[in-house]
Design a protein around this motif. Structure first.
Motif, PDB file in Angstrom:
ATOM      1  N   SER A 170      -3.403  -6.645 -13.848  1.00 51.51           N
ATOM      2  CA  SER A 170      -3.593  -8.089 -13.732  1.00 51.51           C
ATOM      3  C   SER A 170      -4.095  -8.457 -12.342  1.00 51.51           C
ATOM      4  O   SER A 170      -5.033  -9.248 -12.194  1.00 51.51           O
ATOM      5  CB  SER A 170      -2.286  -8.824 -14.034  1.00 51.51           C
ATOM      6  N   THR A 171      -3.491  -7.858 -11.335  1.00 50.52           N
ATOM      7  CA  THR A 171      -3.899  -8.127  -9.953  1.00 50.52           C
ATOM      8  C   THR A 171      -5.328  -7.655  -9.700  1.00 50.52           C
ATOM      9  O   THR A 171      -6.120  -8.347  -9.052  1.00 50.52           O
ATOM     10  CB  THR A 171      -2.936  -7.427  -8.970  1.00 50.52           C
ATOM     11  N   ILE A 172      -5.668  -6.490 -10.229  1.00 53.06           N
ATOM     12  CA  ILE A 172      -7.025  -5.955 -10.053  1.00 53.06           C
ATOM     13  C   ILE A 172      -8.049  -6.888 -10.694  1.00 53.06           C
ATOM     14  O   ILE A 172      -9.061  -7.246 -10.071  1.00 53.06           O
ATOM     15  CB  ILE A 172      -7.136  -4.536 -10.646  1.00 53.06           C
ATOM     16  N   TYR A 173      -7.792  -7.304 -11.933  1.00 53.05           N
ATOM     17  CA  TYR A 173      -8.769  -8.156 -12.620  1.00 53.05           C
ATOM     18  C   TYR A 173      -8.822  -9.557 -12.022  1.00 53.05           C
ATOM     19  O   TYR A 173      -9.867 -10.208 -12.053  1.00 53.05           O
ATOM     20  CB  TYR A 173      -8.509  -8.169 -14.124  1.00 53.05           C
ATOM     21  N   GLU A 174      -7.716  -9.993 -11.442  1.00 48.31           N
ATOM     22  CA  GLU A 174      -7.746 -11.279 -10.735  1.00 48.31           C
ATOM     23  C   GLU A 174      -8.664 -11.161  -9.513  1.00 48.31           C
ATOM     24  O   GLU A 174      -9.427 -12.071  -9.208  1.00 48.31           O
ATOM     25  CB  GLU A 174      -6.339 -11.683 -10.310  1.00 48.31           C
ATOM     26  N   HIS A 175      -8.607 -10.018  -8.844  1.00 48.77           N
ATOM     27  CA  HIS A 175      -9.489  -9.767  -7.700  1.00 48.77           C
ATOM     28  C   HIS A 175     -10.961  -9.784  -8.145  1.00 48.77           C
ATOM     29  O   HIS A 175     -11.827 -10.277  -7.421  1.00 48.77           O
ATOM     30  CB  HIS A 175      -9.150  -8.429  -7.053  1.00 48.77           C
ATOM     31  N   ALA A 180      -2.009   4.029  -7.552  1.00 48.01           N
ATOM     32  CA  ALA A 180      -2.932   2.989  -8.036  1.00 48.01           C
ATOM     33  C   ALA A 180      -2.929   1.788  -7.096  1.00 48.01           C
ATOM     34  O   ALA A 180      -3.991   1.224  -6.787  1.00 48.01           O
ATOM     35  CB  ALA A 180      -2.545   2.556  -9.449  1.00 48.01           C
ATOM     36  N   ASN A 181      -1.753   1.400  -6.623  1.00 50.98           N
ATOM     37  CA  ASN A 181      -1.661   0.268  -5.692  1.00 50.98           C
ATOM     38  C   ASN A 181      -2.340   0.579  -4.359  1.00 50.98           C
ATOM     39  O   ASN A 181      -3.006  -0.283  -3.789  1.00 50.98           O
ATOM     40  CB  ASN A 181      -0.206  -0.148  -5.488  1.00 50.98           C
ATOM     41  N   GLY A 219      -9.637  -0.601  -1.926  1.00 53.66           N
ATOM     42  CA  GLY A 219     -10.885  -1.029  -2.553  1.00 53.66           C
ATOM     43  C   GLY A 219     -11.424  -0.090  -3.609  1.00 53.66           C
ATOM     44  O   GLY A 219     -12.519  -0.305  -4.129  1.00 53.66           O
ATOM     45  N   ASP A 220     -10.688   0.943  -3.963  1.00 55.87           N
ATOM     46  CA  ASP A 220     -11.116   1.890  -5.004  1.00 55.87           C
ATOM     47  C   ASP A 220     -10.562   1.411  -6.348  1.00 55.87           C
ATOM     48  O   ASP A 220      -9.635   1.985  -6.904  1.00 55.87           O
ATOM     49  CB  ASP A 220     -10.607   3.292  -4.662  1.00 55.87           C
ATOM     50  N   PHE A 221     -11.171   0.336  -6.853  1.00 57.97           N
ATOM     51  CA  PHE A 221     -10.661  -0.341  -8.046  1.00 57.97           C
ATOM     52  C   PHE A 221     -10.774   0.512  -9.310  1.00 57.97           C
ATOM     53  O   PHE A 221      -9.871   0.497 -10.148  1.00 57.97           O
ATOM     54  CB  PHE A 221     -11.384  -1.671  -8.250  1.00 57.97           C
ATOM     55  N   ASP A 222     -11.868   1.262  -9.439  1.00 53.22           N
ATOM     56  CA  ASP A 222     -12.046   2.079 -10.642  1.00 53.22           C
ATOM     57  C   ASP A 222     -10.948   3.136 -10.773  1.00 53.22           C
ATOM     58  O   ASP A 222     -10.402   3.342 -11.856  1.00 53.22           O
ATOM     59  CB  ASP A 222     -13.427   2.745 -10.645  1.00 53.22           C
TER      60      ASP A 222
END
Length: 135
Positions: free
Chosen positions: A77-82, A43-44, A50-53
């Motif tokens: 949290s990091t993804i949604y902050e992005h 996931a990281n 850039g493959d957030f989904d």
């Protein structure tokens, strides 16, 4: 004097351990099994590429398998902050912080995030374990 110092330190550690247990806080960071740890790692990597989904789906799968692990919540949290979805980021960060060993710096960061979102009531909840001063 040195012996007293050692004894005091040992007693303090013991009392802190009891306090954490009484509060239901983890004493150490929970380790995921190898498969779930691999999924978090993937996931990281997906997030970094850039493959957030896909990263979100992997985190959600880890949560479905082990909802008490802090790692997927912290990654989300990091993804949604992005994505600049700061409220959602804060909520996932809070879950991750509650599931992790106590970390004053993290709670300070979360209090400051709450203040940035104009949620002083929530920020005040974290003040006992931080140095945050509300406006």
């Amino acid at each position: 004097m040195e012996e007293f110092s050692k004894e005091l330190k040992a007693t303090s550690k013991q009392q802190l351990g009891r306090k954490k247990a009484r509060l239901g806080l983890p004493r150490t960071r929970k380790k995921l099994d190898a498969t779930l740890q691999g999924m978090i790692g993937e996931a990281n990597v997906k997030f970094a590429k850039g493959d957030f989904d896909t990263a979100i789906k992997l985190c959600m799968e880890v949560i479905r398998n082990d909802s008490s692990a802090p790692d997927p919540y912290q990654t989300l949290s990091t993804i949604y902050e992005h994505y600049e979805e700061f409220e959602k980021s804060l909520q996932y960060a809070l879950i991750g912080a509650y599931l992790s060993p106590p970390d004053a710096n993290e709670w300070e960061r979360l209090a400051n995030m709450s203040l940035e979102l104009n949620d002083t009531k929530q920020a005040k909840l974290y003040i006992p374990c931080t140095k945050v001063v509300t406006k």
